[in-house]
Scaffold this active site. Structure first.
Site, short mmCIF file in Angstrom:
data_model
loop_
_atom_site.label_atom_id
_atom_site.label_comp_id
_atom_site.label_asym_id
_atom_site.label_seq_id
_atom_site.Cartn_x
_atom_site.Cartn_y
_atom_site.Cartn_z
N THR A 62 28.98 48.35 45.30
CA THR A 62 29.21 47.03 45.88
C THR A 62 28.81 45.94 44.88
O THR A 62 28.49 46.23 43.72
CB THR A 62 28.54 46.91 47.27
N LYS A 66 31.42 46.11 41.10
CA LYS A 66 32.73 46.69 41.38
C LYS A 66 33.69 46.69 40.18
O LYS A 66 34.58 47.51 40.11
CB LYS A 66 33.39 45.96 42.56
N ASP A 102 38.53 49.56 50.11
CA ASP A 102 38.45 48.30 50.86
C ASP A 102 39.80 47.93 51.48
O ASP A 102 39.86 47.42 52.60
CB ASP A 102 38.00 47.15 49.95
#
Ligand code: ATR
Length: 264
Positions: A62, A66, A102
């Site tokens: 995170t 990333k 995501d």
């Protein structure tokens, strides 16, 4: 030997990922543990070496790592390359790979809503906004627009991904069928009472999607719900990106309802 998994980020703060994945390992009877690993930006290359040598069987990635992990991996999925960010490390044989779940997480709850409106407006222009634009494209939403407080950032994403940038001040005049908030407005703390949308500017039939999940019902979602709109909380995106990671790592699909109950 107990297989090791975890999440890297800085500052890591509170994360629900260990709860989800450790529960999942229990569900499938896998001898594995998932930990929170706060990691400063200087430590990323070292961490990837550890992943290769120890080995670590998989990791969530995170903010702010990333992008930084990308050049350190053996392979990136097309998805990760398009989004320009990796949130999942996994092994494919002896290759350490980077994926981005995501978009999967963002899209899954919308697919469950069935027929979608023909237009979507993304608020914000960070990494999450990019994932949202790509998600709406994958869903086949024909008219995608993006608005950001700093217009240049919206324009850059719009021109790269072939969508339309609109002025932040004009965001509520777009007639958008889906509005997706990727800004921190409404997040617990100083911004908890903030919202990117005026309460009297919701139209019935609209879908309000907030990627913020703390609190679970942001002001944006509460006011949208009160105006008769369908709402999707950031918890759904979190849940589905996590289920996709778990499947990559173990090959097992966890029970979605059970996982949601756990997180709630
Ligand atoms: P992420 O990668 O999670 O999307 P980010 O890159 O920090 O996070 O992006 C946050 C987005 O929220 C940015 O588009 C930011 O707008 P700016 O580009 O103008 O900075 C937006 N944002 C943050 N605080 C905001 C606020 N108070 N009002 C409106 N937009 C805000």
């Amino acid at each position: 030997m107990t297989a090791r998994y975890g999440i890297i980020g800085w500052p890591l703060g509170h994360t629900m990922s260990p709860t989800l994945h450790n529960w999942g390992f229990g569900q499938i009877g896998l001898d594995a543990v998932y930990k929170a690993w706060p990691l400063e930006p200087e430590g990323v290359a070292d961490f990837i070496r550890r992943v290769r040598t120890e080995p670590i069987m998989g990791a969530s990635v995170t903010i702010p790592h990333k992008r930084a992990v990308m050049p350190l991996l053996d392979r990136l999925t097309d998805r990760a390359r398009t989004v320009g960010a990796v949130n999942t490390l996994y092994w494919d044989g002896d290759q350490l790979c980077g994926e981005n779940t995501d978009v999967t997480g963002l899209v899954a709850p919308l697919r469950q809503l069935g027929q979608l409106p023909g237009s979507a407006l993304v608020l914000g222009a960070g990494g999450a906004a990019r994932a949202a634009v790509i998600g709406f494209r994958e869903l086949g939403v024909p008219d995608i627009r993006i608005a950001n407080r700093t217009p240049d950032k919206a324009r850059a994403i719009a021109s790269e991904l072939s969508v339309r940038a609109v002025a932040w001040e004009a965001r509520m005049d777009q007639g958008a069928g889906i509005v997706c908030n990727t800004t921190p407005l409404g997040m617990s703390g100083d911004l908890a009472q903030a919202t990117p949308w005026d309460a009297d500017r919701f139209e019935p039939g609209m879908i309000a999607y907030d990627i913020v999940y703390n609190p679970l019902r942001t002001r944006f979602l509460r006011e949208a719900g009160a105006a008769g709109c369908r709402t999707v909380s950031g918890l759904e995106m979190f849940l589905h990106q996590g289920l996709a990671q778990f499947q990559l790592w173990t090959g097992h699909a966890l029970d979605e309802g059970g996982a949601r109950e756990l997180l709630l």
